[in-house]
Design a protein around this motif. Structure first.
Motif, PDB file in Angstrom:
ATOM      1  N   ALA A   1      11.458  10.797   5.882  1.00  0.00           N
ATOM      2  CA  ALA A   1      12.326  10.390   4.720  1.00  0.00           C
ATOM      3  C   ALA A   1      13.296   9.340   4.957  1.00  0.00           C
ATOM      4  CB  ALA A   1      12.937  11.812   4.141  1.00  0.00           C
ATOM      5  N   PRO A   2      13.425   8.546   4.057  1.00  0.00           N
ATOM      6  CA  PRO A   2      14.568   7.466   4.265  1.00  0.00           C
ATOM      7  C   PRO A   2      15.905   8.045   4.071  1.00  0.00           C
ATOM      8  CG  PRO A   2      13.627   7.202   2.084  1.00  0.00           C
ATOM      9  CD  PRO A   2      12.858   8.236   2.799  1.00  0.00           C
ATOM     10  N   TRP A   3      16.850   7.422   4.806  1.00  0.00           N
ATOM     11  CA  TRP A   3      18.220   7.686   4.604  1.00  0.00           C
ATOM     12  C   TRP A   3      18.584   7.674   3.068  1.00  0.00           C
ATOM     13  CZ3 TRP A   3      21.040  10.447   7.847  1.00  0.00           C
ATOM     14  CH2 TRP A   3      20.945  10.297   8.990  1.00  0.00           C
ATOM     15  N   GLY A   4      19.198   8.857   2.612  1.00  0.00           N
ATOM     16  CA  GLY A   4      19.583   9.018   1.185  1.00  0.00           C
ATOM     17  C   GLY A   4      18.696   9.616   0.149  1.00  0.00           C
TER      18      GLY A   4
ATOM     19  N   VAL B   1       0.987  -1.184   0.086  1.00  0.00           N
ATOM     20  CA  VAL B   1       0.207   0.166   0.016  1.00  0.00           C
ATOM     21  C   VAL B   1       0.858   1.248  -0.107  1.00  0.00           C
ATOM     22  CG1 VAL B   1      -1.756   1.428   1.199  1.00  0.00           C
ATOM     23  CG2 VAL B   1      -2.071  -1.126   1.195  1.00  0.00           C
ATOM     24  N   ILE B   2       1.907   1.109   1.004  1.00  0.00           N
ATOM     25  CA  ILE B   2       2.761   2.599   0.900  1.00  0.00           C
ATOM     26  C   ILE B   2       3.449   2.844  -0.268  1.00  0.00           C
ATOM     27  CG2 ILE B   2       4.892   1.444   1.844  1.00  0.00           C
ATOM     28  CD1 ILE B   2       4.798   4.006   3.701  1.00  0.00           C
ATOM     29  N   LYS B   3       3.708   1.708  -1.111  1.00  0.00           N
ATOM     30  CA  LYS B   3       4.296   1.764  -2.388  1.00  0.00           C
ATOM     31  C   LYS B   3       3.588   2.437  -3.500  1.00  0.00           C
ATOM     32  CE  LYS B   3       6.956  -1.114  -5.580  1.00  0.00           C
ATOM     33  NZ  LYS B   3       6.506  -1.047  -6.833  1.00  0.00           N
ATOM     34  N   THR B   4       2.171   1.773  -3.328  1.00  0.00           N
ATOM     35  CA  THR B   4       1.267   2.429  -4.267  1.00  0.00           C
ATOM     36  C   THR B   4       1.197   3.927  -4.126  1.00  0.00           C
ATOM     37  OG1 THR B   4      -0.135   0.233  -4.175  1.00  0.00           O
ATOM     38  CG2 THR B   4      -1.184   2.301  -4.848  1.00  0.00           C
ATOM     39  N   VAL B   5       1.188   4.291  -2.798  1.00  0.00           N
ATOM     40  CA  VAL B   5       1.096   5.830  -2.307  1.00  0.00           C
ATOM     41  C   VAL B   5       2.231   6.588  -2.850  1.00  0.00           C
ATOM     42  CG1 VAL B   5       0.994   7.561  -0.560  1.00  0.00           C
ATOM     43  CG2 VAL B   5      -0.298   5.552  -0.434  1.00  0.00           C
TER      44      VAL B   5
ATOM     45  N   GLY C   1       8.574   9.387  -5.033  1.00  0.00           N
ATOM     46  CA  GLY C   1       8.661   8.006  -5.410  1.00  0.00           C
ATOM     47  C   GLY C   1       9.356   7.209  -4.305  1.00  0.00           C
ATOM     48  N   ASP C   2      10.050   7.789  -3.314  1.00  0.00           N
ATOM     49  CA  ASP C   2      10.746   7.063  -2.328  1.00  0.00           C
ATOM     50  C   ASP C   2       9.631   6.550  -1.301  1.00  0.00           C
ATOM     51  OD1 ASP C   2      13.086   7.530  -3.636  1.00  0.00           O
ATOM     52  OD2 ASP C   2      13.866   9.144  -2.397  1.00  0.00           O
ATOM     53  N   ILE C   3       9.793   5.340  -0.715  1.00  0.00           N
ATOM     54  CA  ILE C   3       9.215   4.532   0.429  1.00  0.00           C
ATOM     55  C   ILE C   3       9.837   5.480   1.749  1.00  0.00           C
ATOM     56  CG2 ILE C   3       8.598   2.791   1.514  1.00  0.00           C
ATOM     57  CD1 ILE C   3       8.513   1.247  -1.220  1.00  0.00           C
TER      58      ILE C   3
END
Length: 399
Positions: free
Chosen positions: A340-343, A290-294, A356-358
């Motif tokens: 935000a993810p690292w990087g 789901v979070i990937k779809t978002v 588009g980052d998870i």
């Protein structure tokens, strides 16, 4: 009385498609599993100081827990099609705090008799009332519509608490022949989701736009494909000639999903968009489905990720009449802290999703209890939430 407070959020997603961010809020208080206060910490100091548990988001984003509106449960935390155990507990680490079953269609030897489909629905619903893997709430027991069902059967299902139905896997010679069962289900307070597009498993049939118009379900399931989408003209027919909820899923056609979401935004119809994973199926087990779809839909359409998150939370809650999905007083205390993810070049969860980052999930809360810290499935968050008092068994080893 048990109280949990989440403080220090830089942004609070509301889950409300009409107002997707809670202005001026950095704190949410949950009392006995229900959100009791939403606002600024400065005005909530007394309740924060007396809370049993305090989660500090440390400048990250707070959002309502995701609701997967199309998750193929059977009985228990096991998916026979993928032969995987504990998948629901793993989905919690993807920010999903609730799932809606489209019918336990992958149960081995699934029955087609009236007594069989009714018994399966009641059993699944009742089992999951008492079972919350990883803190997940499962809305199970969608009766699979079959031509042998009569109106009295739906009255019995309603009395047993069944509120979900799925059309598309019954033994109908022509799918249009199921209109009576759909009407009877709706008449007895049951929300009907209908398969759409190409056939997905042996024995099922394609469901065309003409079938959907005749059946008139509440939800057009996986309108972008489950896994094969309706053609664009057929999609437009459903969008323009009906008021059905329009479900977009991860296990479908991404190009179609992007087109549908853009078209809904252009026509002021975002309130009709609901999001699910349609997993575990042939696509597999996807805790981040789901979070990937978002992330995909936000980045490819340019829509505010807070809006798309609302389609995966508050919109689902409204269509299926669920008590969660919104950060608002009186709603279930299902929450996600993420950053935000690292990087990432994004500096927040919202900015990361927009490219588009998870996001990295650092806390998942359901029913007012912390269920996961430092998700084992997402990338690491740039800013980790902290919890007082510590919950050592949820902390990663070596913390």
């Amino acid at each position: 009385m048990s109280t949990l407070a989440v403080i220090g959020a830089a942004t609070v997603f509301s889950g409300d498609i009409e107002a997707p961010v809670v202005a001026g809020a950095d704190t949410v208080v949950v009392t006995d599993g229900v959100i009791s206060r939403v606002g600024a910490a400065a005005g909530l100091r007394e309740v924060i100081e007396t809370a049993d548990t305090v989660v500090d988001a440390r400048g990250a984003t707070l959002a309502p827990g995701l609701i997967d509106s199309h998750c193929h449960v059977v009985l228990g935390d096991y998916t026979p099609r993928q032969k995987t155990v504990d998948f629901l507990a793993s989905y919690v680490h993807g920010g999903i705090t609730r799932v809606v079953s489209p019918g336990e269609i992958h149960a081995p030897g699934r029955p087609h008799s009236a007594v069989g489909v009714m018994a399966l629905a009641v059993a699944a619903r009742t089992c999951f009332e008492n079972f919350h893997p990883g803190g997940m709430t499962v809305h199970a027991g969608a009766v699979v519509l079959e031509p042998v069902l009569r109106e009295r059967d739906f009255a019995a299902l309603q009395e047993a608490g069944v509120s979900l139905a799925k059309f598309g896997f019954g033994r109908y010679q022509d799918p249009a022949d199921g209109a009576d069962q759909v009407r009877w289900a709706q008449r007895h307070g049951i929300t009907v989701m209908c398969h759409s597009g190409g056939a997905s498993i042996p024995g099922s049939k394609p469901i065309t736009p003409e079938h959907l118009l005749a059946l008139a379900p509440d939800v057009c399931g996986h309108i972008n494909g489950g896994p094969t989408s309706l053609d664009p003209a057929g999609v437009d027919t459903i969008m323009d000639q009906t008021e059905m909820a329009l479900q977009l899923v991860q296990a479908g056609n991404l190009r179609s999903a992007v087109r549908i979401l853009r078209r809904a935004a252009e026509r002021g119809a975002l309130s009709r968009i609901v999001i699910g994973s349609d997993t575990p199926t042939g696509t597999g087990v996807m805790p981040l489905g789901v979070i990937k779809t978002v992330a995909e839909l936000s980045s490819l359409t340019g829509l505010d990720p807070a809006l798309v998150w609302a389609a995966a939370s508050g919109n689902n809650a409204r269509v299926w009449n669920l008590p969660a999905g919104l950060i608002a007083e009186g709603r279930a205390g299902d929450l996600v802290v993420m950053d935000a993810p690292w990087g990432s070049t994004g500096d927040s969860a919202r900015a990361a999703l927009a490219i588009g980052d998870i996001p990295g999930i650092s806390a998942v809360i359901s029913g007012g209890r912390v269920r996961a810290l430092n998700s084992r499935n997402t990338p690491a968050a740039a800013r980790d939430a902290t919890v007082e008092p510590r919950i050592e068994h949820l902390e990663p080893s070596g913390h």
